[in-house]
Scaffold this motif. Structure first.
Motif, PDB file in Angstrom:
ATOM      1  N   ARG A 145     -28.813 -17.197 -13.683  1.00 26.27           N
ATOM      2  CA  ARG A 145     -27.617 -16.515 -13.182  1.00 26.27           C
ATOM      3  C   ARG A 145     -26.358 -16.862 -13.980  1.00 26.27           C
ATOM      4  O   ARG A 145     -25.258 -16.466 -13.595  1.00 26.27           O
ATOM      5  CB  ARG A 145     -27.414 -16.848 -11.698  1.00 26.27           C
ATOM      6  N   VAL A 146     -26.507 -17.593 -15.083  1.00 32.29           N
ATOM      7  CA  VAL A 146     -25.345 -17.894 -15.914  1.00 32.29           C
ATOM      8  C   VAL A 146     -24.844 -16.603 -16.557  1.00 32.29           C
ATOM      9  O   VAL A 146     -25.634 -15.842 -17.125  1.00 32.29           O
ATOM     10  CB  VAL A 146     -25.706 -18.919 -17.012  1.00 32.29           C
ATOM     11  N   ASP A 195     -23.477  -9.533 -18.789  1.00 25.32           N
ATOM     12  CA  ASP A 195     -22.345  -9.222 -17.920  1.00 25.32           C
ATOM     13  C   ASP A 195     -21.255  -8.443 -18.649  1.00 25.32           C
ATOM     14  O   ASP A 195     -20.480  -7.721 -18.030  1.00 25.32           O
ATOM     15  CB  ASP A 195     -21.744 -10.519 -17.367  1.00 25.32           C
ATOM     16  N   ASP A 196     -21.180  -8.612 -19.963  1.00 22.13           N
ATOM     17  CA  ASP A 196     -20.178  -7.912 -20.757  1.00 22.13           C
ATOM     18  C   ASP A 196     -20.637  -7.929 -22.204  1.00 22.13           C
ATOM     19  O   ASP A 196     -21.620  -8.594 -22.545  1.00 22.13           O
ATOM     20  CB  ASP A 196     -18.809  -8.592 -20.617  1.00 22.13           C
ATOM     21  N   TYR A 197     -19.958  -7.189 -23.055  1.00 27.52           N
ATOM     22  CA  TYR A 197     -20.293  -7.140 -24.470  1.00 27.52           C
ATOM     23  C   TYR A 197     -18.995  -7.027 -25.260  1.00 27.52           C
ATOM     24  O   TYR A 197     -17.954  -6.617 -24.743  1.00 27.52           O
ATOM     25  CB  TYR A 197     -21.196  -5.944 -24.781  1.00 27.52           C
ATOM     26  N   LEU A 249     -29.400 -10.921  -9.363  1.00 25.16           N
ATOM     27  CA  LEU A 249     -28.319 -10.111  -9.914  1.00 25.16           C
ATOM     28  C   LEU A 249     -27.492 -10.974 -10.847  1.00 25.16           C
ATOM     29  O   LEU A 249     -27.370 -12.185 -10.644  1.00 25.16           O
ATOM     30  CB  LEU A 249     -27.414  -9.566  -8.800  1.00 25.16           C
ATOM     31  N   THR A 250     -26.895 -10.351 -11.860  1.00 26.77           N
ATOM     32  CA  THR A 250     -25.954 -11.078 -12.704  1.00 26.77           C
ATOM     33  C   THR A 250     -24.653 -11.269 -11.937  1.00 26.77           C
ATOM     34  O   THR A 250     -24.426 -10.676 -10.871  1.00 26.77           O
ATOM     35  CB  THR A 250     -25.660 -10.316 -14.006  1.00 26.77           C
ATOM     36  N   SER A 251     -23.776 -12.096 -12.499  1.00 25.46           N
ATOM     37  CA  SER A 251     -22.480 -12.348 -11.868  1.00 25.46           C
ATOM     38  C   SER A 251     -21.699 -11.051 -11.665  1.00 25.46           C
ATOM     39  O   SER A 251     -21.135 -10.804 -10.595  1.00 25.46           O
ATOM     40  CB  SER A 251     -21.675 -13.326 -12.736  1.00 25.46           C
ATOM     41  N   TYR A 252     -21.672 -10.213 -12.687  1.00 29.02           N
ATOM     42  CA  TYR A 252     -20.930  -8.959 -12.591  1.00 29.02           C
ATOM     43  C   TYR A 252     -21.579  -8.005 -11.605  1.00 29.02           C
ATOM     44  O   TYR A 252     -20.893  -7.328 -10.824  1.00 29.02           O
ATOM     45  CB  TYR A 252     -20.832  -8.328 -13.978  1.00 29.02           C
ATOM     46  N   VAL A 254     -25.346   1.782 -15.602  1.00 30.01           N
ATOM     47  CA  VAL A 254     -26.426   0.859 -15.960  1.00 30.01           C
ATOM     48  C   VAL A 254     -26.531  -0.252 -14.929  1.00 30.01           C
ATOM     49  O   VAL A 254     -27.627  -0.572 -14.446  1.00 30.01           O
ATOM     50  CB  VAL A 254     -26.180   0.266 -17.364  1.00 30.01           C
ATOM     51  N   HIS A 255     -25.397  -0.846 -14.577  1.00 29.58           N
ATOM     52  CA  HIS A 255     -25.413  -1.924 -13.597  1.00 29.58           C
ATOM     53  C   HIS A 255     -25.880  -1.433 -12.225  1.00 29.58           C
ATOM     54  O   HIS A 255     -26.615  -2.145 -11.528  1.00 29.58           O
ATOM     55  CB  HIS A 255     -24.034  -2.555 -13.485  1.00 29.58           C
ATOM     56  N   MET A 256     -25.467  -0.242 -11.837  1.00 30.84           N
ATOM     57  CA  MET A 256     -25.899   0.286 -10.546  1.00 30.84           C
ATOM     58  C   MET A 256     -27.417   0.452 -10.514  1.00 30.84           C
ATOM     59  O   MET A 256     -28.064   0.203  -9.488  1.00 30.84           O
ATOM     60  CB  MET A 256     -25.215   1.623 -10.250  1.00 30.84           C
ATOM     61  N   GLY A 257     -27.981   0.867 -11.624  1.00 34.23           N
ATOM     62  CA  GLY A 257     -29.431   0.982 -11.687  1.00 34.23           C
ATOM     63  C   GLY A 257     -30.106  -0.359 -11.485  1.00 34.23           C
ATOM     64  O   GLY A 257     -31.129  -0.463 -10.789  1.00 34.23           O
ATOM     65  N   ARG A 258     -29.546  -1.420 -12.079  1.00 28.79           N
ATOM     66  CA  ARG A 258     -30.107  -2.763 -11.922  1.00 28.79           C
ATOM     67  C   ARG A 258     -29.951  -3.257 -10.483  1.00 28.79           C
ATOM     68  O   ARG A 258     -30.850  -3.884  -9.928  1.00 28.79           O
ATOM     69  CB  ARG A 258     -29.395  -3.719 -12.879  1.00 28.79           C
TER      70      ARG A 258
END
Length: 240
Positions: free
Chosen positions: A83-84, A107-109, A164-167, A206-210
């Motif tokens: 989860r980092v 979480d970001d790029y 889930l990731t942090s974001y 993309v995040h909503m799909g995850r």
């Protein structure tokens, strides 16, 4: 968030790593450098006695394995290192690489070349999202068998932990706190804050799909997070 957040930078360009490391240290961060994917993963699995980093800066192009594979392996770890938060660096201009990175749990790029100040801003934004606490009344939100604990930053479905990731956690919490309200993508990003910089337009989708894959019984036919065509998303009030 600790007084001096610790970062792990997985980057094979020694010159870039030194330059970025010196800049971030001057900005109040502790930083550890790993020159390839295996070395980076070895600093995360098993979790070190000194504690896990607060964030991983991960280059997409590494000599032994690409950053996407490192991210996939990190998210698959059977302990808290999974989860980092991960901020991915990429020299490629293809948006598909960014989409894949987000799908794998980044979480970001940030595309190369980048200004150190922008990297710093994005690091702070990710850490700020991770460290934000919820109002007392909303510490634990329950929707049928779905439980969202803002203090512990955990999500469980029928008692089973959801990864889930942090974001992604922040996106889910923002929607759940506004259950029944239709939110545009811009409103969602504003709700989680830290997105003053231009966001990649497809990142929310993309995040909503995850998130759906983690909390829905059938991600293809969601009942909790619903798409409102042409507008955005709504978290269903009535569930189970």
């Amino acid at each position: 968030m600790p007084d001096m957040p610790n970062l792990l930078m997985i980057e094979d360009d020694a010159r870039l790593a030194q330059m970025v490391g010196e800049y971030l240290q001057k900005s109040g961060f502790g930083i550890t450098h790993a020159a390839d994917g295996r070395a980076g993963l070895a600093l995360l699995d098993p979790p070190p006695a000194t504690g896990l980093p607060d964030l991983v800066i991960l280059d997409l192009m590494l000599p032994d394995m690409d950053g996407l594979e490192v991210c996939r392996r990190l998210r698959a770890l059977p302990h808290e290192a999974s989860r980092v938060p991960v901020l991915m660096l990429t020299a490629k201009g293809d948006p598909l690489d960014r989409v894949i990175g987000l799908e794998l749990g980044a979480d970001d790029y940030l595309p190369k070349p980048f200004e150190p100040r922008e990297l710093l801003a994005r690091i702070r934004a990710v850490l700020r999202r991770r460290g934000e606490s919820a109002p007392a009344a909303n510490r634990v939100m329950r929707f049928g068998s779905l439980e969202i604990d803002r203090d512990a930053r955990t999500v469980a479905l029928a008692g089973r932990p959801c990864e889930l990731t942090s974001y992604q956690f922040d996106l889910l919490a923002a929607l759940a706190e506004r259950a029944g309200r239709v939110l545009t993508r811009d409103q969602i990003m504003e709700a989680v804050r830290g997105r003053e910089l231009e966001a990649f337009d497809r990142s929310i989708d993309v995040h909503m799909g995850r998130i759906r894959a983690a909390i829905e019984d059938d991600a293809k036919n969601p009942r909790r997070i619903l798409t409102v065509r042409g507008v955005g998303y709504v978290f269903a009030k009535q569930q189970d």
